[in-house]
Enzyme design. Structure first.
Site, PDB file in Angstrom:
ATOM      1  N   PRO A   1       0.708  -1.230  -0.114  1.00 48.19           N
ATOM      2  CA  PRO A   1      -0.129   0.004   0.024  1.00 48.19           C
ATOM      3  C   PRO A   1       0.976   1.249   0.124  1.00 48.19           C
ATOM      4  O   PRO A   1       1.761   1.472   0.914  1.00 48.19           O
ATOM      5  CB  PRO A   1      -0.789  -0.138   1.225  1.00 48.19           C
ATOM      6  CG  PRO A   1      -0.246  -0.987   2.037  1.00 48.19           C
ATOM      7  CD  PRO A   1       0.687  -2.123   1.342  1.00 48.19           C
ATOM      8  N   GLU A   2       0.742   1.955  -1.043  1.00 47.26           N
ATOM      9  CA  GLU A   2       1.503   3.399  -1.113  1.00 47.26           C
ATOM     10  C   GLU A   2       0.332   4.339  -1.455  1.00 47.26           C
ATOM     11  O   GLU A   2      -0.927   4.141  -1.160  1.00 47.26           O
ATOM     12  CB  GLU A   2       2.307   3.377  -2.260  1.00 47.26           C
ATOM     13  CG  GLU A   2       3.474   2.170  -2.057  1.00 47.26           C
ATOM     14  CD  GLU A   2       4.610   2.376  -3.014  1.00 47.26           C
ATOM     15  OE1 GLU A   2       4.927   3.465  -3.451  1.00 47.26           O
ATOM     16  OE2 GLU A   2       5.467   1.343  -2.908  1.00 47.26           O
TER      17      GLU A   2
ATOM     18  N   LYS B   1      -0.174   8.087   3.544  1.00 46.86           N
ATOM     19  CA  LYS B   1      -0.733   6.422   3.847  1.00 46.86           C
ATOM     20  C   LYS B   1      -1.654   6.244   4.965  1.00 46.86           C
ATOM     21  O   LYS B   1      -1.663   4.896   5.230  1.00 46.86           O
ATOM     22  CB  LYS B   1       0.632   5.473   3.819  1.00 46.86           C
ATOM     23  CG  LYS B   1       1.767   5.799   2.812  1.00 46.86           C
ATOM     24  CD  LYS B   1       2.677   4.895   2.966  1.00 46.86           C
ATOM     25  CE  LYS B   1       4.120   5.017   1.989  1.00 46.86           C
ATOM     26  NZ  LYS B   1       5.213   4.320   2.226  1.00 46.86           N
TER      27      LYS B   1
ATOM     28  N   ARG C   1      12.446  -3.358   2.713  1.00 46.31           N
ATOM     29  CA  ARG C   1      12.385  -2.094   1.736  1.00 46.31           C
ATOM     30  C   ARG C   1      13.627  -2.218   0.785  1.00 46.31           C
ATOM     31  O   ARG C   1      14.606  -1.499   0.627  1.00 46.31           O
ATOM     32  CB  ARG C   1      12.739  -0.721   2.483  1.00 46.31           C
ATOM     33  CG  ARG C   1      11.776  -0.400   3.432  1.00 46.31           C
ATOM     34  CD  ARG C   1      10.553   0.427   2.531  1.00 46.31           C
ATOM     35  NE  ARG C   1       9.518   0.821   3.286  1.00 46.31           N
ATOM     36  CZ  ARG C   1       9.291   2.209   3.609  1.00 46.31           C
ATOM     37  NH1 ARG C   1      10.596   2.994   3.401  1.00 46.31           N
ATOM     38  NH2 ARG C   1       8.341   2.641   4.351  1.00 46.31           N
TER      39      ARG C   1
END
Length: 268
Positions: free
Chosen positions: A2-3, A51, A256
């Site tokens: 989710p961005e 977000k 990441r």
């Protein structure tokens, strides 16, 4: 993952399902909110902020949630079977006569007064998909620490809100810059917020992100997810590496992974 575009789209769906209807069911399954009962109160609106999700409820209250890496909100019809995960992963249930929204694996769930929303989102920079978008302010924040690696600066939600690991990798590629380039050395740095805005606006209504001219499933993104495969632009193998996130509440570096092309994005 989710961005900003995913959260924007989810907020629209939640708003369509819940807004202007009184809650017939409220079940908040986190210890500090276990005794809260919002039934009878109407949902005013559901808004994205970077977000973050802000569900504003009658009586001046806001239910704040954040998906992080694994969280999800699912929307169901009254008689539909819930399929978002096992029951022990449910953290919130908000139901109206027409729909039920179920929050799974939500790592952040808070109830606060709407007037105090700045406590949870006031630290964010300009929202790429919000009414407060200010490219000049976003650029000022990005360049405030010129020695900081570009990838870290883009991930920091205090600079501009909405970029996650996918857009970080894609944006660095489109800028032809290494994710480890000191942000102060980026040529034409104003292009960074401009391209970021363009990417998220183009994708906020799409179920699948596209950052390339192609809609083919294997060509939708330039470098993200293409580790070891040829760069679509030059053919060199796309490389991967961990990159420590700058955001204080971000996930660990191994979540990441940075993708980049060593030819199109030479090392600083």
């Amino acid at each position: 993952m989710p961005e900003g575009d995913t959260v924007w789209r989810l907020a629209q769906r939640l708003d369509d399902a819940l807004a202007d209807s009184p809650l017939t069911r409220c079940d908040l399954r986190v210890p500090r909110l276990a005794t809260v009962d919002l039934t009878g109160r109407a949902v005013r609106e559901v808004l994205p902020r970077g977000k973050h999700l802000l569900t504003r409820i009658e009586g001046g209250l806001t239910l704040h949630s954040h998906l992080r890496m694994d969280g999800a909100w699912k929307i169901y019809a009254p008689d539909e079977r819930w399929r978002g995960g096992p029951a022990h992963q449910i953290r919130a249930v908000l139901g109206t006569a027409a729909h039920t929204a179920v929050g799974y694996r939500l790592p952040v769930l808070d109830l606060l007064r709407t007037a105090e929303e700045s406590r949870v989102v006031g630290h964010l920079g300009p929202d790429l998909l919000g009414p407060d978008w200010d490219p000049a302010e976003a650029l000022r924040r990005l360049l405030a620490d010129p020695a900081r690696p570009l990838g870290d600066a883009l991930l920091d939600q205090r600079n501009l809100a909405g970029i996650g690991n996918v857009y970080k990798s894609e944006l660095c590629f489109l800028l032809r810059a290494s994710p480890w380039l000191p942000v102060g050395e980026l040529p034409d740095p104003e292009r960074a917020p401009a391209i970021a805005k363009k990417l998220l606006e183009a994708n906020k209504r799409r179920p699948a992100r596209i950052t390339t001219p192609s809609a083919r499933p294997d060509r939708r993104l330039w470098v993200y997810g293409r580790g070891g495969r040829p760069c679509p632009r030059c053919g060199a193998p796309v490389r991967t590496s961990g990159q420590d996130p700058a955001a204080p509440q971000g996930p660990s570096a191994d979540e990441r992974i940075t993708y980049w092309c060593p030819v199109c994005q030479p090392a600083p």
